[in-house]
Design a protein around this motif. Structure first.
Motif, mmCIF file in Angstrom:
data_model
loop_
_atom_site.group_PDB
_atom_site.id
_atom_site.type_symbol
_atom_site.label_atom_id
_atom_site.label_comp_id
_atom_site.label_asym_id
_atom_site.label_seq_id
_atom_site.Cartn_x
_atom_site.Cartn_y
_atom_site.Cartn_z
ATOM 1 N N ASP A 143 56.421 21.906 29.316
ATOM 2 C CA ASP A 143 55.153 22.584 29.034
ATOM 3 C C ASP A 143 54.639 23.324 30.265
ATOM 4 O OD1 ASP A 143 55.148 21.738 26.417
ATOM 5 O OD2 ASP A 143 53.857 19.990 26.785
ATOM 6 N N GLU A 144 54.780 22.694 31.414
ATOM 7 C CA GLU A 144 54.326 23.352 32.647
ATOM 8 C C GLU A 144 55.195 24.563 32.978
ATOM 9 O OE1 GLU A 144 52.350 19.603 35.105
ATOM 10 O OE2 GLU A 144 54.522 19.938 35.195
ATOM 11 N N ALA A 187 54.131 27.326 30.815
ATOM 12 C CA ALA A 187 52.850 27.872 31.274
ATOM 13 C C ALA A 187 53.051 28.775 32.486
ATOM 14 C CB ALA A 187 51.893 26.727 31.625
ATOM 15 N N GLN A 233 54.978 31.973 31.338
ATOM 16 C CA GLN A 233 54.272 32.763 30.326
ATOM 17 C C GLN A 233 53.012 33.379 30.931
ATOM 18 O OE1 GLN A 233 54.911 33.427 27.059
ATOM 19 N NE2 GLN A 233 56.857 32.334 26.985
ATOM 20 N N ALA A 251 47.473 29.354 36.125
ATOM 21 C CA ALA A 251 48.381 29.219 34.984
ATOM 22 C C ALA A 251 48.081 27.967 34.177
ATOM 23 C CB ALA A 251 49.828 29.202 35.472
#
Length: 595
Positions: free
Chosen positions: A364-365, A368, A371, A514
């Motif tokens: 997930d990090e 992030a 993205q 972020a």
């Protein structure tokens, strides 16, 4: 680093070719001596070379001192007498010089701690020798020892003792008393008592300063001089990154500050070293920025406790204590102090369990991070890097994190990359060529080569296909066409001369924007190396391959230190297997407006 003269190989083993000084050739009866360093590894041999060379120089100096010690003595002419006699005053001078010589050796200075399990046997042996010397007439072995020592002593100093001649009883008695005094002192030294009381009126007030040797001269070094000599003899020959050397200097400066630079190193006690260890454990992180250089340790500790400042990390404490113990071990081995007073001193802090050390980024990090507007479209890559916009600007903000994720390279290595660091193998595999010798290899006179952390950092790192698909080779091609040497010239250097110092702070702000919040592990750029390591484990890539690409040293496994390392073609096959499940990359390889 230039190989020092005298460091040579025979077969696979390194040797120290010690040349005997011209003024000592007659004494040694040889011009040179080959001493095995007992290792085929160059770096290990280099360390041992400097230690052995220092010991050999001390030995030569001691020989000169010994020669000078006896040089002024009157030579008694007893060639025509059946008994070789020595003038009383002359004989006493010889006996005192003989005692000084015996007590200046490294062996005579060892304590029970240094002998370990053999200490009990050594004590029994010394006590037995001492007992026999007290009444040698009733102990034939002791009498013979005294006689042989006395005869060898006279001959070694140039006295012409004929085979048929007996030795004067008065001289033999003086040698006996000198031997007894040396054994008595050595027994006391076993227990750590270096008062050196001979318990004999003839030698009362005896001091090695009266008959200076290399060891006594060395023991007059103060703490600052000892640190300077240790730095020159030991630290400068070790392959260390500049950042590590800065930390080492800070550690030694703190030690000198605590002990006092003018304090004789021979006067430093074990209790004082333990006090330093304890003081270090109570200092705060970044103590040098919080306090003045003139502030006392008591003040710094008190303020740390009053303000509840975060304490120095265990790793830093450990480094400071290890530097201290290394210094005093070296000082003892070279005769600058009398015994090993720093043995078994360890830091007070709590070592961070492996499970709590810096972690990897979660998927997930990672999503992030990659993205963020820098990768999907931003206003610019300066102040507008975190604001959505129409542009994808492929410079350092874009490439450096991607390179880190797919190569495991250190931040400092990536920011030093130049056009000539990007190469292709004979089979066409693109790779990053990391070496400190780039300037020499490529005749680039304006570049001194990359600064790498360790010897193992020299390596070929295969370029993952995602970097190629994202356009990294085109980026390199444009830089080469524009005549640029550096790939990331827009990243400025900090006050310490390193680009990584400013970029790491810039990246921390980027993580916050972020949505990757800091946690107890301290989110930072270095987590990319851990992330890649986990990805390789998931892909079942061998530890040896991972070490080779990420530049980790495997010195403890001797076999891996031979050869030139893995080539990019071999590594690339494994590198394409790395696994980052659910990591979204499609936008990184799709055509978008770039600049």
């Amino acid at each position: 680093m230039t190989k020092p003269p005298g460091l040579v190989t025979r077969g696979r083993i390194w040797y120290y070719r010690a040349r005997v000084p011209k003024d000592l050739i007659r004494a040694y009866k040889e011009r040179e001596k080959w001493i095995s360093l007992e290792t085929p590894d160059y770096r290990e041999a280099l360390t041992r070379f400097h230690i052995v060379a220092a010991e050999k120089q001390a030995e030569y100096e001691a020989m000169r001192q010994r020669r000078e010690r006896f040089a002024g003595l009157k030579k008694t002419d007893s060639d025509k007498s059946e008994t070789f006699s020595v003038d009383r005053e002359e004989a006493i001078a010889i006996a005192r010089a003989y005692l000084a010589e015996r007590l200046s050796t490294v062996e005579s200075r060892k304590t029970a701690r240094q002998y370990g399990e053999a200490a009990g046997d050594i004590r029994i042996e010394l006590s037995a020798e001492l007992g026999g010397l007290r009444d040698p007439d009733d102990d034939p072995v002791a009498y013979n020892t005294v006689y042989q020592e006395a005869r060898a002593l006279l001959k070694s100093q140039g006295y012409q003792v004929q085979t048929r001649q007996r030795l004067d009883g008065g001289f033999l008695d003086l040698v006996r008393r000198a031997l007894a005094a040396s054994y008595a002192i050595e027994i006391e030294r076993l227990d750590g008592n270096f008062d050196d009381d001979p318990r004999d009126a003839l030698f009362r007030g005896f001091s090695e300063a009266e008959y200076p040797t290399a060891a006594t001269v060395n023991r007059r070094l103060n703490v600052q001089e000892s640190v300077d000599k240790f730095w020159k003899d030991e630290i400068t020959v070790e392959p260390k990154a500049a950042k590590t050397l800065v930390k080492y200097k800070a550690g030694f400066e703190l030690l000198v500050r605590f002990l006092g630079g003018e304090t004789l190193i021979s006067r430093v006690s074990r209790d004082k070293l333990l006090q330093y260890r304890d003081a270090v454990s109570r200092l705060p992180s970044n103590y040098s920025k919080r306090f003045e250089a003139t502030d006392s340790f008591e003040h710094m500790v008190a303020e740390t406790e009053r303000l509840r400042l975060p304490l120095m990390k265990f790793k830093t404490q450990e480094m400071y204590v290890v530097l201290m113990t290394r210094l005093f071990k070296w000082a003892a081995n070279n005769g600058f102090i009398s015994n090993q007073i720093a043995l078994d001193i360890r830091p007070r802090g709590l070592k961070v369990p492996d499970a709590h050390k810096r972690r990897s980024f979660t998927i997930d990090e990672l999503n992030a991070i990659f993205q963020a507007p820098v990768y999907t479209g931003c206003l610019d890559d300066e102040r507008g890097y975190a604001k959505p916009g129409p542009l994808i600007i492929k410079r350092s903000r874009y490439w450096v994190p991607l390179i880190a994720l797919f190569t495991g390279m250190r931040l400092g290595e990536i920011l030093q990359l130049r056009v000539d660091n990007i190469r292709k193998s004979r089979l066409g595999t693109p790779f990053f060529f990391l070496t400190e010798d780039l300037a020499e290899d490529d005749e680039d006179k304006d570049f001194d080569g990359m600064e790498l952390k360790t010897f193992a950092s020299r390596r070929e790192v295969p370029m993952h296909s995602l970097l190629i698909d994202a356009g990294f080779l085109e980026f390199v091609h444009r830089a080469r066409k524009a005549g640029r040497a550096e790939l990331f010239p827009e990243v400025p250097k900090a006050a310490d001369g390193k680009k990584s110092t400013l970029f790491s702070k810039r990246f921390s702000r980027f993580l916050m924007k972020a949505g990757v919040k800091p946690d107890g592990s301290g989110n930072c750029f270095h987590m990319f190396r851990h992330t890649l390591r986990d990805a390789l484990r998931r892909a079942h890539v061998s530890e040896e391959i991972a070490d080779a690409v990420q530049g980790w040293s495997r010195d403890q496994k001797t076999g891996r230190s031979y050869g030139e390392g893995f080539e990019a073609d071999t590594l690339a096959v494994h590198w394409e297997k790395l696994s980052l499940p659910d990591f979204r990359t499609e936008h990184l390889t799709s055509p978008r407006p770039t600049r």
